[in-house]
Write a protein that holds these residues in place. Structure first.
Motif, PDB file in Angstrom:
ATOM      1  N   LYS A   1    -125.324 -29.946 -40.272  1.00  0.00           N
ATOM      2  CA  LYS A   1    -124.615 -30.740 -39.427  1.00  0.00           C
ATOM      3  C   LYS A   1    -125.265 -31.632 -38.528  1.00  0.00           C
ATOM      4  O   LYS A   1    -124.681 -32.812 -38.511  1.00  0.00           O
TER       5      LYS A   1
ATOM      6  N   GLN B   1    -120.921 -23.760 -32.057  1.00  0.00           N
ATOM      7  CA  GLN B   1    -121.886 -24.689 -31.678  1.00  0.00           C
ATOM      8  C   GLN B   1    -121.455 -26.166 -32.424  1.00  0.00           C
ATOM      9  O   GLN B   1    -121.676 -27.129 -31.672  1.00  0.00           O
ATOM     10  N   HIS B   2    -120.712 -25.884 -33.318  1.00  0.00           N
ATOM     11  CA  HIS B   2    -120.408 -27.308 -34.125  1.00  0.00           C
ATOM     12  C   HIS B   2    -119.554 -28.082 -33.451  1.00  0.00           C
ATOM     13  O   HIS B   2    -119.454 -29.083 -33.480  1.00  0.00           O
TER      14      HIS B   2
ATOM     15  N   ASP C   1    -126.883 -18.828 -38.181  1.00  0.00           N
ATOM     16  CA  ASP C   1    -126.294 -20.195 -38.567  1.00  0.00           C
ATOM     17  C   ASP C   1    -127.070 -21.150 -38.155  1.00  0.00           C
ATOM     18  O   ASP C   1    -126.573 -22.451 -37.939  1.00  0.00           O
TER      19      ASP C   1
ATOM     20  N   LEU D   1    -126.082 -25.319 -38.676  1.00  0.00           N
ATOM     21  CA  LEU D   1    -125.993 -26.318 -37.649  1.00  0.00           C
ATOM     22  C   LEU D   1    -127.226 -27.561 -37.655  1.00  0.00           C
ATOM     23  O   LEU D   1    -126.823 -28.728 -37.684  1.00  0.00           O
TER      24      LEU D   1
ATOM     25  N   LEU E   1    -126.865 -18.519 -32.194  1.00  0.00           N
ATOM     26  CA  LEU E   1    -126.390 -19.691 -33.055  1.00  0.00           C
ATOM     27  C   LEU E   1    -125.488 -18.756 -34.047  1.00  0.00           C
ATOM     28  O   LEU E   1    -125.976 -18.411 -35.219  1.00  0.00           O
TER      29      LEU E   1
ATOM     30  N   GLY F   1    -121.707 -19.489 -35.404  1.00  0.00           N
ATOM     31  CA  GLY F   1    -120.513 -20.404 -35.553  1.00  0.00           C
ATOM     32  C   GLY F   1    -119.295 -19.739 -35.150  1.00  0.00           C
ATOM     33  O   GLY F   1    -118.197 -20.337 -34.780  1.00  0.00           O
TER      34      GLY F   1
END
Length: 414
Positions: A287, A253-254, A280, A284, A246, A248
Motif C-alpha cells: 500500500k 494501519q491502512h 499484514d 501495508l 500489523l 489490518g
C-alpha cells in the motif's frame, strides 16, 4: 500464598498486550512474597518475550498424548505456476472432503469444538490437582473455560479482562457459534472476581457473572526517566508515529497511510513511522509502494524501547477498530504526544479527550483534518501533549499493583 496465572495460549513467544500484562502481574505478585507460576498449554517451543523475575516459574502443560482432532487448513495458491495451481487445488479439495467427514463424525463444528475442549480441560484438571494453587488469575475468559469445562474447581479464580468484556463472549467482533458464546458466558459463573479496565466496561459483563468486580487500568511500563516531548523545538524532520501489531482488521494501519498520504505532499518535512510486526506487513508495504511514499512512510519493525521511539515523535496516530486499554496509546500520552484515534473505538475513546489531549475522528476525512490541524500548529501539539501526559501519569505500576492486591485480598477473604 501460591498464585497461578493462566494464559492458555499465545503466551510463549507472544509480544502482545495480554502477554505483557501477564508478566507484569507475575513480577508484581512475587514482590508481595507470594509464590507465582505462569501456566500455558501450547504445542510450541520458545520463551516469554517480556522480562520475568527469576522467582516466577513458567510451565507449559502441553501433553502430546492428549487427544485433539484437528481439521485441515484450506490454502489458496496465489502464484502463476499452472502446475502448482493444480497441486494446491487438489490439496484444497482433499482438505474440504477430510473436514466434512470429520465434522460429520463429531457432530459438526460445535461437536468437534466440545470434543477437543473436553480433552484439554482434563489436562488442566490433572495439572491443578497436582499444583494446588491458592488462587488462579486468568488472562482471558477463554482460559477460564479451558480450566472449568466439566471440571469442579474449588479454587477462587479472578479474570484479568484486557478488553471490553463482551468482546470475549459475543460475536461483536468476529464469528462465534451460539454454543461457543453460551459456553463462554457460563464460564463467568466460575469467577470469584474480575478486573475491568474502565468503569464503563462494567456494563458489558454478562448476567452470569456474580463475583466481585473492580476497575483497575493497565500500568504504564518500562518508561524509565522519560522526558516529555518539547513540541516548540524546531527540527529538520517531524514524525507521526504508530506502535502496534500489523493487523489490518484490528489496528487498521491502512487508514493512517491514507490519511497521511492525502496531506504528505503539503508537508515535505513530515514522515509517518510504523513500529511493530505482524501478518499484514506485506499488505501495508504494498500500500505504501502503491502510494509512492516509500521515502515518507516507514515500517520500522519491533522495538523493545518504546519510550525512546516515542520521545522522537511529534504526533501519535491510532486508527484501531477496537481496543481494551491501548498500552501504546497510553505510552504515547505519557511522553506528551497528542493523539488522533477513532470516535467509535472503545478504549481509545476513553483515553483521548477530544480537543483536550487529542482528537477523535468519525471517519477518514475527519482523521485527515485533525491530523493536519496538529501538523500545522506546534502550540496546539504542546498544549495537548502536556494534557495527555498529566492525564496518564497516574497509572504507575505501584498504584496498579496496590489495587490488584486489594482485589486479591477481598476475593480470598470472602
Amino acid at each position: 500464598m501460591k498464585i497461578l496465572l493462566v494464559q492458555h495460549e499465545s503466551f510463549i513467544n507472544g509480544s502482545g498486550g495480554t502477554e505483557r500484562i501477564c508478566c507484569f502481574l507475575a513480577n508484581g505478585f512475587v514482590t508481595f512474597g507470594w509464590q507465582v507460576e505462569i501456566a500455558t498449554n501450547e504445542n510450541i517451543e520458545g520463551d516469554p518475550i517480556f522480562p520475568l523475575d527469576e522467582r516466577v516459574v513458567v510451565t507449559n502443560i502441553y501433553d502430546k498424548t492428549a487427544i485433539q482432532k484437528k481439521i485441515k487448513p484450506l490454502i489458496n495458491y496465489r502464484g502463476k505456476n499452472p502446475l502448482l495451481w493444480i497441486k494446491y487445488k487438489l490439496r484444497k479439495k482433499y482438505a474440504k472432503l477430510f473436514n466434512k467427514v470429520r465434522y460429520v463424525r463429531y457432530g459438526g463444528k460445535d461437536g468437534l469444538h466440545e470434543f477437543n475442549l473436553s480433552h484439554r480441560s482434563e489436562v488442566w484438571k490433572s495439572y491443578l490437582d497436582h499444583t494446588r494453587p491458592d488462587l488462579i488469575v486468568t488472562m482471558t475468559i477463554s482460559s477460564v473455560l479451558e480450566l472449568t469445562y466439566k471440571n469442579n474447581i474449588n479454587i477462587p479464580i479472578i479474570n484479568s479482562t484486557n478488553g471490553r468484556p463482551d468482546h470475549d463472549y459475543t460475536d461483536v467482533l468476529w464469528y462465534r457459534s451460539e454454543l461457543e458464546m453460551s459456553l463462554l458466558k457460563d464460564a463467568f459463573k466460575n469467577l470469584a472476581g474480575i478486573q475491568v479496565l474502565f468503569d464503563s466496561y462494567q456494563d458489558f459483563l454478562p448476567p452470569t457473572f456474580n463475583g466481585i468486580s473492580r476497575t483497575i487500568p493497565n500500568p504504564i511500563l518500562d518508561m524509565g526517566d522519560t522526558n516529555v516531548v518539547d513540541h516548540l523545538e524546531e527540527k529538520d524532520r517531524y514524525k507521526i508515529l504508530h506502535l502496534g501489531r500489523l493487523v489490518g482488521s484490528h489496528k487498521q494501519q491502512h487508514i493512517a497511510i491514507e490519511a497521511f498520504g492525502e496531506i504528505a505532499h503539503k508537508y515535505p518535512d513530515w514522515d509517518l513511522e510504523f513500529w511493530g510486526e505482524g501478518e499484514d506487513y506485506a499488505v501495508l508495504f504494498q500500500k505504501i509502494k502503491d502510494a509512492n511514499l516509500e521515502n515518507r512512510i516507514f515500517l520500522k519493525g519491533f522495538t523493545d524501547q518504546p519510550s525512546q521511539v516515542l520521545q522522537q515523535g511529534d504526533i501519535f496516530i491510532f486508527p484501531s477498530r477496537h481496543e481494551g486499554f491501548p498500552l501504546a496509546l497510553a505510552e504515547a500520552m505519557y511522553v506528551g504526544l497528542p493523539s488522533v484515534g477513532l470516535t467509535d473505538c472503545c478504549g481509545v475513546n476513553e483515553m483521548i479527550e477530544h480537543g483536550k489531549n487529542g482528537f477523535l475522528a468519525a471517519d477518514l476525512a475527519e482523521m485527515r483534518s485533525h491530523l493536519e490541524m496538529m501538523v500545522q500548529d506546534s502550540g496546539l501539539r504542546q498544549r495537548m501533549g502536556m494534557n495527555a501526559h498529566f492525564a496518564i501519569r497516574k497509572h504507575t505500576p505501584e498504584h496498579i499493583l496496590s489495587q490488584w492486591n486489594e482485589l486479591i485480598q477481598t476475593v480470598t477473604r470472602s
